[in-house]
Design a protein around this motif. Structure first.
Motif, PDB file in Angstrom:
ATOM      1  N   TRP A 150      67.668 -53.757 -33.860  1.00 38.44           N
ATOM      2  CA  TRP A 150      66.256 -54.115 -33.956  1.00 38.44           C
ATOM      3  C   TRP A 150      65.322 -52.994 -33.509  1.00 38.44           C
ATOM      4  O   TRP A 150      64.132 -53.054 -33.772  1.00 38.44           O
ATOM      5  CB  TRP A 150      65.967 -55.369 -33.102  1.00 38.44           C
ATOM      6  N   ASN A 151      65.835 -51.986 -32.807  1.00 38.32           N
ATOM      7  CA  ASN A 151      64.884 -51.099 -32.106  1.00 38.32           C
ATOM      8  C   ASN A 151      64.165 -50.097 -33.014  1.00 38.32           C
ATOM      9  O   ASN A 151      63.071 -49.654 -32.678  1.00 38.32           O
ATOM     10  CB  ASN A 151      65.555 -50.411 -30.913  1.00 38.32           C
ATOM     11  N   SER A 215      82.188 -56.849 -42.474  1.00 41.47           N
ATOM     12  CA  SER A 215      83.177 -55.947 -41.867  1.00 41.47           C
ATOM     13  C   SER A 215      84.597 -56.257 -42.308  1.00 41.47           C
ATOM     14  O   SER A 215      85.501 -55.452 -42.079  1.00 41.47           O
ATOM     15  CB  SER A 215      83.115 -56.033 -40.337  1.00 41.47           C
ATOM     16  N   GLU A 249      77.343 -45.847 -34.536  1.00 35.66           N
ATOM     17  CA  GLU A 249      76.434 -45.146 -33.618  1.00 35.66           C
ATOM     18  C   GLU A 249      75.969 -46.149 -32.583  1.00 35.66           C
ATOM     19  O   GLU A 249      75.394 -47.177 -32.934  1.00 35.66           O
ATOM     20  CB  GLU A 249      75.247 -44.528 -34.362  1.00 35.66           C
ATOM     21  N   GLY A 251      75.361 -46.822 -27.965  1.00 37.07           N
ATOM     22  CA  GLY A 251      74.436 -46.573 -26.865  1.00 37.07           C
ATOM     23  C   GLY A 251      74.523 -45.198 -26.226  1.00 37.07           C
ATOM     24  O   GLY A 251      75.366 -44.375 -26.563  1.00 37.07           O
ATOM     25  N   CYS A 283      68.085 -45.481 -28.249  1.00 32.32           N
ATOM     26  CA  CYS A 283      69.461 -45.089 -27.900  1.00 32.32           C
ATOM     27  C   CYS A 283      69.463 -43.725 -27.235  1.00 32.32           C
ATOM     28  O   CYS A 283      70.355 -43.408 -26.456  1.00 32.32           O
ATOM     29  CB  CYS A 283      70.324 -45.079 -29.153  1.00 32.32           C
TER      30      CYS A 283
END
Ligand code: NAP
Ligand code: MG
Length: 482
Positions: A150-151, A215, A249, A251, A283
Motif C-alpha cells: 500500500w505504501n 502464487s 522486494e 523490508g 522500505c
C-alpha cells in the motif's frame, strides 16, 4: 460512495462474492472514500485465464506497438495527475507533495518503458559452424502476477506492470487492499490507452485468497512481489511448487552513518528527510542514525529540533508529514515505541499518538527519536514502518560499519562524511543493494536497478532500469543453420 470493480478480460466486473471492503481516509476515518471488491479464488482464476488467453497475441504484437500503448498511458496519467494525487492522498495519507512526486514517477516509468519496448531483442554471436547464425533472443516469460503493497500504491504497480507489458507479458495485478482504489486508476489509464482485453487484469481482495491463488496457479509463470518479509516468505514457498520465477522486494532497517567529520547540519537534514518523509512508511526509510560519539550530542539536539519542527496533519493541507495508513500500522508503531522504552532506549522526542481536534479522527503519530539506542535492541533490529528513528552512538568508523551491517536486512544505506576514504570504504563494505554518500536513504532514480541484499530481497532479479526487464524476459538460444 464509489465502488471500485475488478478488471478482467477488459471488463469492469463485480466479484462473485458480492462483498466489498471499505477504504477510509487515514487522515479522517469518519470519511469512507470508497469500496473495493472482496474477490474470491474463482475471481482470481478468471483473471489468470484471461491473461493466459491473451498472452500469445500480446507477445506477437510488435514491441513499438506495445510501447505506444505505454506512452499513451503515461500521457493519460499526466493529464489526470491532479485527480490521481487527490485519490492517493485520500486513500494512503501521504502529503500532496509526496503524492505528486509518486504520481510523476508512475508517469515517467510508463514513458521510460515505452521507449524500451522497441529495444528488447537479443544478440547475435559467431558460431563454431559455418553457415550458421547463433542468436540469443529475449522473449516474454508469459503470465505474470504482480502483488503490491500500500505504501506506493501507484508507483510500485507502475514499475512492475510497465516493464512486464513492454516485454510482451500479460499481467494480473493484485494491489494491497487498503490502497486498491489508487491502483485501479492506473488500470483505468491502461484501459483508456487501448490495451487489448486480457493483457492486464486487476483483482482486489484478501492477500491469502487472491495472492495465494496467483502464487500457486500453474498458468502463472512469474510472480513479482513487494511487501513484508512475512508475506514474501509465503509467496516464495507457494510459488516453489511449480518452480515459478519469483522476485521479492521486502523490508529494510536502513542506516545512515554520521562520521566525525560530517557537516552536522547537513547530516540532520539527510537523516530527518530519510526518517520522517512519507511518515517513515518507505522500505528505504532511514530508521537508524549511527553517529560518531564526538558529534553525537550535537547531532541528537539537531535531529530532535528537526523532528519537533515538523508540521503533522492531513496530507491534503500540505503539512510536512501525514498520518499512518491504518490503525494496524499506527498500533505497530506505538507498540515499538513501548518496546524501545522497556529496552532502555532514551525517548528524545515524540513517542505518542497525536490527539485533540482533527487529530482524533486520523492515524497521526509524533515524529519520534530515540537516543542511546543499543544496536542489539529490537528497535534497532526490526522494521517499524513508521516515523521512528533510533540514534546509536559509536566510537569509530569500523564500529559504525559493523553496526550498519549488523541487521538481517540490506536494502539501502548511506553515510554523511567529508572524507573520501570513508566514503569509498562505506560503499565497498555496506551490505545493501543501494548505497549512497551524503544523501538520504530514500529516493531512487528510475533508470538504474533497485533491490536489496540479505533478507530484503530474494536476490534473484532487480527492479527498474534496464535490469527491470530481465525479470520479464526469458532467453531462447537459436542455432540457425542455413
Ligand atoms: P504486506 O502486508 O506484505 O502485503 C503486500 C501484498 O501482499 C498485499 O497486496 C497483500 O494483500 C498481499 N498478501 C498478503 N498475504 C498474502 C499471501 N498469503 N499471499 C500472497 N499475497 C499476500 O506488505 P504491506 O503492509 O502492504 O507493505 C509494507 C511492507 O512492504 C513493508 O515491509 C515494506 O518494507 C515493504 N516494501 C518494500 C519495498 C521494496 O521495494 N523493497 C517497497 C515498498 C514496501 P492485502 O493488502 O490484501 O493484505
Ligand atoms: Mg502489512
Amino acid at each position: 460512495m464509489a465502488t471500485t470493480l475488478n478488471y478482467i478480460n477488459g471488463e469492469w466486473t463485480e466479484s462473485e462474492s458480492g462483498e466489498t471492503h471499505t477504504n477510509y481516509n487515514p487522515a479522517d476515518t469518519t470519511a469512507a472514500i470508497g469500496e473495493v471488491q472482496s474477490s474470491t479464488a474463482a475471481d482470481a482464476q478468471r483473471a489468470i485465464a484471461a491473461a493466459d488467453e491473451a498472452a500469445s497475441e500480446w507477445a506477437a504484437t510488435p514491441g513499438p506497438e506495445r510501447g505506444a500503448v505505454l506512452r499513451e498511458t503515461g500521457d493519460l496519467l499526466a493529464e489526470r495527475k491532479e485527480s490521481l494525487v487527490e485519490t492517493l492522498v485520500s486513500e494512503e495519507g501521504k502529503t500532496r507533495a509526496e503524492a505528486a512526486g509518486e504520481v510523476q514517477r508512475a508517469i515517467d516509468i510508463f514513458h521510460y518503458y515505452a521507449g524500451k519496448a522497441a529495444d528488447i531483442g537479443g544478440e547475435i554471436k559467431e558460431s563454431s559452424a559455418r553457415d550458421t547464425t547463433l542468436s540469443v533472443r529475449e522473449e516474454p516469460v508469459g503470465v505474470v502476477a504482480a502483488i503490491t503493497p500500500w505504501n506506493y500504491p501507484i508507483a510500485i504497480p507502475a514499475w512492475k506492470v510497465a516493464p512486464a507489458l513492454a516485454a510482451g507479458n500479460t499481467v494480473v495485478l493484485k494491489p494491497a487492499t487498503v490502497a486498491g482504489i489508487t491502483g485501479s486508476k492506473l488500470v483505468e489509464a491502461l484501459d483508456d490507452a487501448g490495451l487489448p482485453d486480457g493483457v492486464l487484469n486487476f483483482v482486489t481482495g484478501s492477500g491469502s485468497v487472491v495472492g495465494g491463488e496467483l502464487s500457486t496457479d500453474e498458468r502463472v509463470d512469474a510472480v513479482s512481489f513487494t511487501g513484508s518479509e512475512t508475506v514474501g516468505d509465503i509467496v516464495y514457498q507457494d510459488a516453489a511448487d511449480d518452480q515459478k520465477r519469483v522476485q521479492l522486494e521486502m523490508g529494510g532497517k536502513n542506516p545512515t552513518v554520521v562520521a566525525e567529520d560530517a557537516d552536522i547540519d547537513e547530516a540532520v537534514e539527510i537523516v530527518g528527510a530519510g526518517a520522517f518523509g512519507v511518515t517513515g512508511q518507505a522500505c528505504t526509510a532511514c530508521s537508524r542514525a549511527i553517529v560518531h560519539e564526538s558529534v553525537y550530542d550535537e547531532f541528537v539536539s539537531g535531529i530532535v529540533e528537526y523532528a519537533e519542527s515538523l508540521d503533522v496533519g492531513p496530507g491534503l493541507t500540505d503539512p510536512d508529514m501525514g498520518p499512518q495508513v491504518t490503525q494496524a500500522e499506527l498500533d505497530g508503531t506505538l507498540e515499538y515505541i513501548d518496546i524501545a522504552r522497556e529496552e532502555g532506549a532514551q525517548l528524545a522526542t515524540g513517542g505518542s499518538r497525536l490527539t485533540g481536534g482533527d487529530y482524533d479522527d486520523g492515524y497521526f503519530v509524533e515524529p519520534t527519536v530515540f537516543s542511546d539506542v543499543d544496536p542489539e535492541m529490537r528497535i534497532a533490529q526490526e522494521e517499524v514502518f513508521g516515523p521512528v528513528l533510533s540514534v546509536i552512538p559509536v566510537s569509530g568508523f569500523e564500529e559504525a560499519l559493523d553496526v550498519a551491517n549488523g541487521v538481517e536486512q540490506g536494502l539501502s544505506a548511506s553515510i554523511v562524511t567529508e572524507n573520501l576514504r570513508k566514503a569509498h570504504r562505506f560503499v565497498d563494505e555496506a551490505e545493501a543493494g543501494v548505497v549512497k554518500t551524503n544523501e538520504k536513504t530514500t529516493g531512487l532514480e528510475l533508470h538504474v536497478p533497485f533491490g536489496g541484499m540479505k533478507a530484503s530481497s530474494s536476490e534473484t532479479y532487480r527492479e527498474q532500469g534496464d535490469a527491470g526487464l530481465d525479470f520479464y524476459t526469458i532467453t531462447k538460444t537459436v542455432y540457425l543453420n542455413y
